[in-house]
Structure formats: C-alpha cells, structure tokens
Design a protein around this motif. Sequence first.
Motif, PDB file in Angstrom:
ATOM      1  N   GLY A  82       0.458  -3.630   1.764  1.00  0.00           N
ATOM      2  CA  GLY A  82       1.399  -3.605   2.884  1.00  0.00           C
ATOM      3  C   GLY A  82       2.399  -2.468   2.723  1.00  0.00           C
ATOM      4  N   ALA A  83       3.305  -2.328   3.672  1.00  0.00           N
ATOM      5  CA  ALA A  83       4.260  -1.207   3.687  1.00  0.00           C
ATOM      6  C   ALA A  83       5.149  -1.218   2.441  1.00  0.00           C
ATOM      7  N   THR A  84       5.585  -0.008   2.039  1.00  0.00           N
ATOM      8  CA  THR A  84       6.427   0.153   0.837  1.00  0.00           C
ATOM      9  C   THR A  84       7.654  -0.751   0.890  1.00  0.00           C
ATOM     10  N   ASP A  85       8.281  -0.812   2.071  1.00  0.00           N
ATOM     11  CA  ASP A  85       9.448  -1.681   2.252  1.00  0.00           C
ATOM     12  C   ASP A  85       8.948  -3.064   2.681  1.00  0.00           C
ATOM     13  N   PRO A  86       9.141  -4.072   1.846  1.00  0.00           N
ATOM     14  CA  PRO A  86       8.585  -5.398   2.172  1.00  0.00           C
ATOM     15  C   PRO A  86       9.072  -5.952   3.514  1.00  0.00           C
ATOM     16  N   LYS A  87      10.244  -5.501   3.958  1.00  0.00           N
ATOM     17  CA  LYS A  87      10.746  -5.970   5.269  1.00  0.00           C
ATOM     18  C   LYS A  87       9.841  -5.478   6.402  1.00  0.00           C
ATOM     19  N   LYS A  88       9.116  -4.369   6.147  1.00  0.00           N
ATOM     20  CA  LYS A  88       8.236  -3.790   7.165  1.00  0.00           C
ATOM     21  C   LYS A  88       6.767  -4.129   6.906  1.00  0.00           C
ATOM     22  N   ALA A  89       6.498  -4.862   5.843  1.00  0.00           N
ATOM     23  CA  ALA A  89       5.101  -5.148   5.468  1.00  0.00           C
ATOM     24  C   ALA A  89       4.515  -6.244   6.360  1.00  0.00           C
ATOM     25  N   ASP A  90       3.250  -6.063   6.765  1.00  0.00           N
ATOM     26  CA  ASP A  90       2.582  -7.063   7.609  1.00  0.00           C
ATOM     27  C   ASP A  90       2.482  -8.401   6.884  1.00  0.00           C
ATOM     28  N   LYS A  91       2.526  -9.459   7.689  1.00  0.00           N
ATOM     29  CA  LYS A  91       2.372 -10.814   7.185  1.00  0.00           C
ATOM     30  C   LYS A  91       1.068 -10.924   6.376  1.00  0.00           C
ATOM     31  N   GLY A  92       1.131 -11.626   5.271  1.00  0.00           N
ATOM     32  CA  GLY A  92      -0.090 -11.846   4.489  1.00  0.00           C
ATOM     33  C   GLY A  92      -0.393 -10.748   3.493  1.00  0.00           C
ATOM     34  N   THR A  93       0.401  -9.657   3.501  1.00  0.00           N
ATOM     35  CA  THR A  93       0.192  -8.616   2.490  1.00  0.00           C
ATOM     36  C   THR A  93       0.932  -9.008   1.203  1.00  0.00           C
ATOM     37  N   ILE A  94       0.557  -8.325   0.122  1.00  0.00           N
ATOM     38  CA  ILE A  94       1.155  -8.643  -1.182  1.00  0.00           C
ATOM     39  C   ILE A  94       2.668  -8.440  -1.138  1.00  0.00           C
ATOM     40  N   ARG A  95       3.098  -7.321  -0.545  1.00  0.00           N
ATOM     41  CA  ARG A  95       4.548  -7.065  -0.539  1.00  0.00           C
ATOM     42  C   ARG A  95       5.287  -8.043   0.376  1.00  0.00           C
ATOM     43  N   ALA A  96       4.696  -8.424   1.495  1.00  0.00           N
ATOM     44  CA  ALA A  96       5.357  -9.410   2.355  1.00  0.00           C
ATOM     45  C   ALA A  96       5.505 -10.733   1.610  1.00  0.00           C
ATOM     46  N   ASP A  97       4.509 -11.069   0.813  1.00  0.00           N
ATOM     47  CA  ASP A  97       4.509 -12.395   0.182  1.00  0.00           C
ATOM     48  C   ASP A  97       5.255 -12.455  -1.148  1.00  0.00           C
ATOM     49  N   PHE A  98       5.301 -11.310  -1.888  1.00  0.00           N
ATOM     50  CA  PHE A  98       5.841 -11.381  -3.253  1.00  0.00           C
ATOM     51  C   PHE A  98       7.022 -10.457  -3.524  1.00  0.00           C
ATOM     52  N   ALA A  99       7.320  -9.492  -2.622  1.00  0.00           N
ATOM     53  CA  ALA A  99       8.335  -8.486  -2.941  1.00  0.00           C
ATOM     54  C   ALA A  99       9.687  -8.846  -2.336  1.00  0.00           C
ATOM     55  N   ASP A 100      10.759  -8.329  -2.973  1.00  0.00           N
ATOM     56  CA  ASP A 100      12.119  -8.648  -2.543  1.00  0.00           C
ATOM     57  C   ASP A 100      12.825  -7.472  -1.897  1.00  0.00           C
ATOM     58  N   SER A 101      12.479  -6.252  -2.280  1.00  0.00           N
ATOM     59  CA  SER A 101      13.203  -5.072  -1.793  1.00  0.00           C
ATOM     60  C   SER A 101      12.307  -3.852  -1.953  1.00  0.00           C
ATOM     61  N   ILE A 102      12.773  -2.718  -1.429  1.00  0.00           N
ATOM     62  CA  ILE A 102      11.951  -1.497  -1.519  1.00  0.00           C
ATOM     63  C   ILE A 102      11.801  -1.050  -2.972  1.00  0.00           C
ATOM     64  N   ASP A 103      12.764  -1.374  -3.828  1.00  0.00           N
ATOM     65  CA  ASP A 103      12.616  -1.047  -5.259  1.00  0.00           C
ATOM     66  C   ASP A 103      11.756  -2.094  -5.955  1.00  0.00           C
ATOM     67  N   ALA A 104      12.131  -3.342  -5.794  1.00  0.00           N
ATOM     68  CA  ALA A 104      11.356  -4.432  -6.387  1.00  0.00           C
ATOM     69  C   ALA A 104      10.262  -4.821  -5.391  1.00  0.00           C
ATOM     70  N   ASN A 105       9.260  -3.943  -5.270  1.00  0.00           N
ATOM     71  CA  ASN A 105       8.258  -4.161  -4.216  1.00  0.00           C
ATOM     72  C   ASN A 105       6.883  -4.571  -4.746  1.00  0.00           C
ATOM     73  N   ALA A 106       6.891  -5.195  -5.907  1.00  0.00           N
ATOM     74  CA  ALA A 106       5.743  -5.946  -6.469  1.00  0.00           C
ATOM     75  C   ALA A 106       4.577  -5.101  -6.983  1.00  0.00           C
ATOM     76  N   VAL A 107       4.178  -4.099  -6.221  1.00  0.00           N
ATOM     77  CA  VAL A 107       2.980  -3.347  -6.603  1.00  0.00           C
ATOM     78  C   VAL A 107       3.122  -1.862  -6.270  1.00  0.00           C
ATOM     79  N   HIS A 108       2.373  -1.066  -7.020  1.00  0.00           N
ATOM     80  CA  HIS A 108       2.180   0.358  -6.694  1.00  0.00           C
ATOM     81  C   HIS A 108       0.690   0.587  -6.517  1.00  0.00           C
ATOM     82  N   GLY A 109       0.324   1.487  -5.615  1.00  0.00           N
ATOM     83  CA  GLY A 109      -1.083   1.875  -5.482  1.00  0.00           C
ATOM     84  C   GLY A 109      -1.190   3.347  -5.142  1.00  0.00           C
ATOM     85  N   SER A 110      -2.208   4.000  -5.674  1.00  0.00           N
ATOM     86  CA  SER A 110      -2.405   5.434  -5.404  1.00  0.00           C
ATOM     87  C   SER A 110      -2.526   5.661  -3.901  1.00  0.00           C
ATOM     88  N   ASP A 111      -2.004   6.833  -3.445  1.00  0.00           N
ATOM     89  CA  ASP A 111      -1.997   7.072  -1.988  1.00  0.00           C
ATOM     90  C   ASP A 111      -3.080   8.036  -1.513  1.00  0.00           C
TER      91      ASP A 111
END
Length: 141
Positions: free
Chosen positions: A91-120
Amino acid sequence: MAVERTLSIIKPDAVAKNVIGQILARFEGAGLRVVAARMMQLSEAQAQAFYAVHKARPFFGDLVRFMISGPVMIQVLEGEGAIARNRELMGATDPKKADKGTIRADFADSIDANAVHGSDGEDTARNEISFFFSSLDVNGR
Ligand code: CMP
C-alpha cells in the motif's frame, strides 16, 4: 509476466508488534516465495548507506533513527511481477493514504513507522538485494 526478485524489510514497528508471521503470510498468500531471509539490528552506518538515495531529504535523520530503533526482518521475495505485487500488498508509503486491506493500512502507524519497505524498481531491487545478501544466500528453485 517475468519472475522477479525484490527486497522486503519488515521494519522495527511491525517486528515490535509481533506481526512478522502475519506479514509473511500475506506475501505467501499472494504467490510470492521467501527465497532468503535474515533478522538483524541495523547499525547507523548501515541504515544511512541503505537509504543513501534519501540523504538530502528532510526526513532522512528520522528515517535512520527509526530504522535502527529495533531489529528488522529482511527477505528476498520471488514470484511473477514480484516488485509490483509487493508494492500493491504494502500500500501507499503513508498509511493514511494506503488502500484498505494493505499491509500499511492494517499494521502501520505513520509515514516513518510504516511497517514495511519494498524495492521500487528492477535496478533498486538488484542493488537492495545485494546490499544484504550474497548470491549464495538466495535460494532459487
Ligand atoms: P520506505 O519505503 O522504507 O522508503 C523511505 C522511507 O522514508 C519511507 O518508506 C518512509 O518510511 C520514510 N519517509 C518519511 N517521510 C517521507 C516522505 N515525506 N516521503 C517518502 N518517504 C518518507
């Protein structure tokens, strides 16, 4: 679609929440395989080097401080279109903008503490995988 490899990091916030297994299950459920993995506490120099592309950004200091605040789980994911598939799952880097059901929407708290990194992208994936793993560590099929 081509079989690709991508680098994934489960960040200190998600490790602290004890959701490594839930996040890995999402990758596996979407057809991605873990072909290398290591858990480690990054040093400041390692985090600065890994995120060197962001060195001039105002958030660089906070990003490095956060990434060394606890252990991370680092894995290489392999599968068809793995780079884009992993980004969809995150999901989007900022969990507030991440689609429902994505890892960041479900597990992240903020743009810094955003649960996961993935190559772009393909080049980033190659560089990021070789930052943490030698070819001997990566178990293809
Ligand atoms: P990540 O995918 O690990 O790549 C760089 C990280 O910097 C990003 O996730 C965020 O956690 C963090 N970050 C903090 N602020 C920003 C920002 N404004 N734009 C992009 N990334 C940011």
